[in-house]
Scaffold this motif. Structure first.
Motif, PDB file in Angstrom:
ATOM      1  N   LEU A 179       0.935  58.992  59.705  1.00  0.00           N
ATOM      2  CA  LEU A 179       0.109  57.856  59.330  1.00  0.00           C
ATOM      3  C   LEU A 179       0.966  56.679  58.864  1.00  0.00           C
ATOM      4  CD1 LEU A 179      -2.870  56.967  58.895  1.00  0.00           C
ATOM      5  CD2 LEU A 179      -2.620  57.768  56.547  1.00  0.00           C
ATOM      6  N   VAL A 180       2.090  56.987  58.256  1.00  0.00           N
ATOM      7  CA  VAL A 180       3.011  55.947  57.794  1.00  0.00           C
ATOM      8  C   VAL A 180       3.964  55.535  58.912  1.00  0.00           C
ATOM      9  CG1 VAL A 180       4.937  55.511  56.222  1.00  0.00           C
ATOM     10  CG2 VAL A 180       2.876  56.627  55.381  1.00  0.00           C
ATOM     11  N   ALA A 181       4.519  56.480  59.628  1.00  0.00           N
ATOM     12  CA  ALA A 181       5.612  56.203  60.559  1.00  0.00           C
ATOM     13  C   ALA A 181       5.171  55.533  61.858  1.00  0.00           C
ATOM     14  CB  ALA A 181       6.355  57.497  60.874  1.00  0.00           C
ATOM     15  N   VAL A 182       4.054  55.933  62.416  1.00  0.00           N
ATOM     16  CA  VAL A 182       3.659  55.419  63.734  1.00  0.00           C
ATOM     17  C   VAL A 182       3.425  53.906  63.726  1.00  0.00           C
ATOM     18  CG1 VAL A 182       1.854  55.512  65.501  1.00  0.00           C
ATOM     19  CG2 VAL A 182       2.861  57.619  64.621  1.00  0.00           C
ATOM     20  N   PRO A 183       2.645  53.356  62.795  1.00  0.00           N
ATOM     21  CA  PRO A 183       2.480  51.891  62.817  1.00  0.00           C
ATOM     22  C   PRO A 183       3.790  51.139  62.586  1.00  0.00           C
ATOM     23  CG  PRO A 183       0.833  52.896  61.401  1.00  0.00           C
ATOM     24  CD  PRO A 183       1.784  53.973  61.795  1.00  0.00           C
ATOM     25  N   ILE A 184       4.644  51.668  61.718  1.00  0.00           N
ATOM     26  CA  ILE A 184       5.922  51.014  61.460  1.00  0.00           C
ATOM     27  C   ILE A 184       6.817  51.077  62.691  1.00  0.00           C
ATOM     28  CG2 ILE A 184       8.030  51.146  60.075  1.00  0.00           C
ATOM     29  CD1 ILE A 184       6.253  51.999  57.722  1.00  0.00           C
ATOM     30  N   ALA A 185       6.820  52.197  63.385  1.00  0.00           N
ATOM     31  CA  ALA A 185       7.636  52.317  64.603  1.00  0.00           C
ATOM     32  C   ALA A 185       7.142  51.372  65.690  1.00  0.00           C
ATOM     33  CB  ALA A 185       7.627  53.758  65.101  1.00  0.00           C
ATOM     34  N   VAL A 186       5.834  51.272  65.853  1.00  0.00           N
ATOM     35  CA  VAL A 186       5.276  50.355  66.855  1.00  0.00           C
ATOM     36  C   VAL A 186       5.660  48.918  66.510  1.00  0.00           C
ATOM     37  CG1 VAL A 186       3.111  49.402  67.762  1.00  0.00           C
ATOM     38  CG2 VAL A 186       3.402  51.880  67.544  1.00  0.00           C
ATOM     39  N   LEU A 187       5.536  48.551  65.253  1.00  0.00           N
ATOM     40  CA  LEU A 187       5.919  47.207  64.822  1.00  0.00           C
ATOM     41  C   LEU A 187       7.406  46.950  65.057  1.00  0.00           C
ATOM     42  CD1 LEU A 187       5.030  44.560  63.513  1.00  0.00           C
ATOM     43  CD2 LEU A 187       5.563  45.599  61.299  1.00  0.00           C
ATOM     44  N   ALA A 188       8.251  47.926  64.768  1.00  0.00           N
ATOM     45  CA  ALA A 188       9.693  47.773  64.970  1.00  0.00           C
ATOM     46  C   ALA A 188      10.034  47.576  66.438  1.00  0.00           C
ATOM     47  CB  ALA A 188      10.431  48.989  64.417  1.00  0.00           C
ATOM     48  N   VAL A 189       9.367  48.314  67.312  1.00  0.00           N
ATOM     49  CA  VAL A 189       9.619  48.169  68.749  1.00  0.00           C
ATOM     50  C   VAL A 189       9.178  46.785  69.222  1.00  0.00           C
ATOM     51  CG1 VAL A 189       8.881  48.999  71.022  1.00  0.00           C
ATOM     52  CG2 VAL A 189       9.575  50.623  69.265  1.00  0.00           C
ATOM     53  N   LEU A 190       8.029  46.331  68.755  1.00  0.00           N
ATOM     54  CA  LEU A 190       7.553  45.007  69.157  1.00  0.00           C
ATOM     55  C   LEU A 190       8.479  43.900  68.660  1.00  0.00           C
ATOM     56  CD1 LEU A 190       3.702  45.405  68.611  1.00  0.00           C
ATOM     57  CD2 LEU A 190       4.953  45.332  70.785  1.00  0.00           C
ATOM     58  N   VAL A 191       8.954  44.020  67.424  1.00  0.00           N
ATOM     59  CA  VAL A 191       9.882  43.026  66.889  1.00  0.00           C
ATOM     60  C   VAL A 191      11.181  43.039  67.689  1.00  0.00           C
ATOM     61  CG1 VAL A 191      11.331  42.470  64.881  1.00  0.00           C
ATOM     62  CG2 VAL A 191       8.903  42.952  64.575  1.00  0.00           C
ATOM     63  N   ALA A 192      11.712  44.215  67.982  1.00  0.00           N
ATOM     64  CA  ALA A 192      12.960  44.299  68.755  1.00  0.00           C
ATOM     65  C   ALA A 192      12.785  43.744  70.158  1.00  0.00           C
ATOM     66  CB  ALA A 192      13.439  45.742  68.815  1.00  0.00           C
ATOM     67  N   LYS A 193      11.614  43.933  70.741  1.00  0.00           N
ATOM     68  CA  LYS A 193      11.394  43.494  72.118  1.00  0.00           C
ATOM     69  C   LYS A 193      11.230  41.975  72.211  1.00  0.00           C
ATOM     70  CE  LYS A 193       8.546  44.203  76.169  1.00  0.00           C
ATOM     71  NZ  LYS A 193       7.545  45.010  76.810  1.00  0.00           N
ATOM     72  N   TYR A 194      10.507  41.388  71.267  1.00  0.00           N
ATOM     73  CA  TYR A 194      10.162  39.982  71.404  1.00  0.00           C
ATOM     74  C   TYR A 194      11.001  39.019  70.552  1.00  0.00           C
ATOM     75  CZ  TYR A 194       6.196  41.687  74.009  1.00  0.00           C
ATOM     76  OH  TYR A 194       5.414  42.300  74.950  1.00  0.00           O
ATOM     77  N   LEU A 195      11.689  39.507  69.539  1.00  0.00           N
ATOM     78  CA  LEU A 195      12.431  38.597  68.664  1.00  0.00           C
ATOM     79  C   LEU A 195      13.931  38.830  68.676  1.00  0.00           C
ATOM     80  CD1 LEU A 195      10.066  38.561  65.561  1.00  0.00           C
ATOM     81  CD2 LEU A 195      10.174  36.928  67.428  1.00  0.00           C
TER      82      LEU A 195
END
Length: 186
Positions: free
Chosen positions: A24-40
């Motif tokens: 519950l904690v890790a999945v949203p943070i991992a998704v956010l990290a991947v999106l940040v790495a991909k677009y920024l």
């Protein structure tokens, strides 16, 4: 608290609860990290590596804060339950059966470092060896995790509202029955 010794099934539910809370904690943070790495991400290999290091440290700090939020603040404010504890019908209570204070949740979270040793095997062994299935954090904090499946909740479909034990109502000083519309005095 005089409760029968819980079986090993409680330990399995506690392991599942821990894993669900971690997801519950890790999945949203991992998704956010991947999106940040991909677009920024910056241009160039060196800048990208530096960016990934900063992102990794940031993700770790955010994950740690979120996990502490789920394991300390949330159960303290929600009757001794994390979200996964609610789903699996578990609750943290004091040995007397009451709501634990905030410091008990802090102690439990701090000692998760010891209980989590060797991928959680230390905590599992301690739980299997204690009569109330407590891990070290529970023993030190004076808490126990209990199954809350037998707690009263919403009324069951059989009409168990708990409102009236018999078909008689107390009105004023008299007992009035509801038998076919006739009044019956006792």
């Amino acid at each position: 608290m005089t409760t029968p010794r819980p079986g090993p099934g409680l330990v399995a539910r506690r392991i599942a609860q821990y894993l669900l809370d971690a997801l519950l904690v890790a999945v949203p943070i991992a998704v956010l990290a991947v999106l940040v790495a991909k677009y920024l991400h910056p241009r160039g290999f060196g800048a990208f590596v530096t960016f990934l290091k900063i992102e990794a440290y940031t993700v770790f700090v955010v994950w740690a804060l979120a996990f502490w939020f789920i394991t300390i603040w949330w159960p303290h404010r929600h009757g001794g339950r994390t979200p996964a504890m609610r789903w699996l019908k578990l609750r943290v209570v004091t040995l007397e059966g009451g709501q634990p204070p905030l410091r008990a949740f802090v102690i439990r979270a701090l000692l998760m470092v010891v209980d989590g040793f060797c991928w959680g095997l230390a905590g599992v062994v301690i739980m299997l060896c204690t009569p109330r299935r407590q891990r070290l954090g529970d023993l030190v904090a004076g808490t126990v995790v209990v199954s809350s499946a037998d707690e009263p909740g919403l009324p069951r479909p059989d009409g168990d509202l708990g409102a009236v034990a018999s078909p008689q109502l107390a009105l004023g000083g008299r007992e009035v029955g509801l038998h076919g519309g006739e009044r019956q005095d006792e």
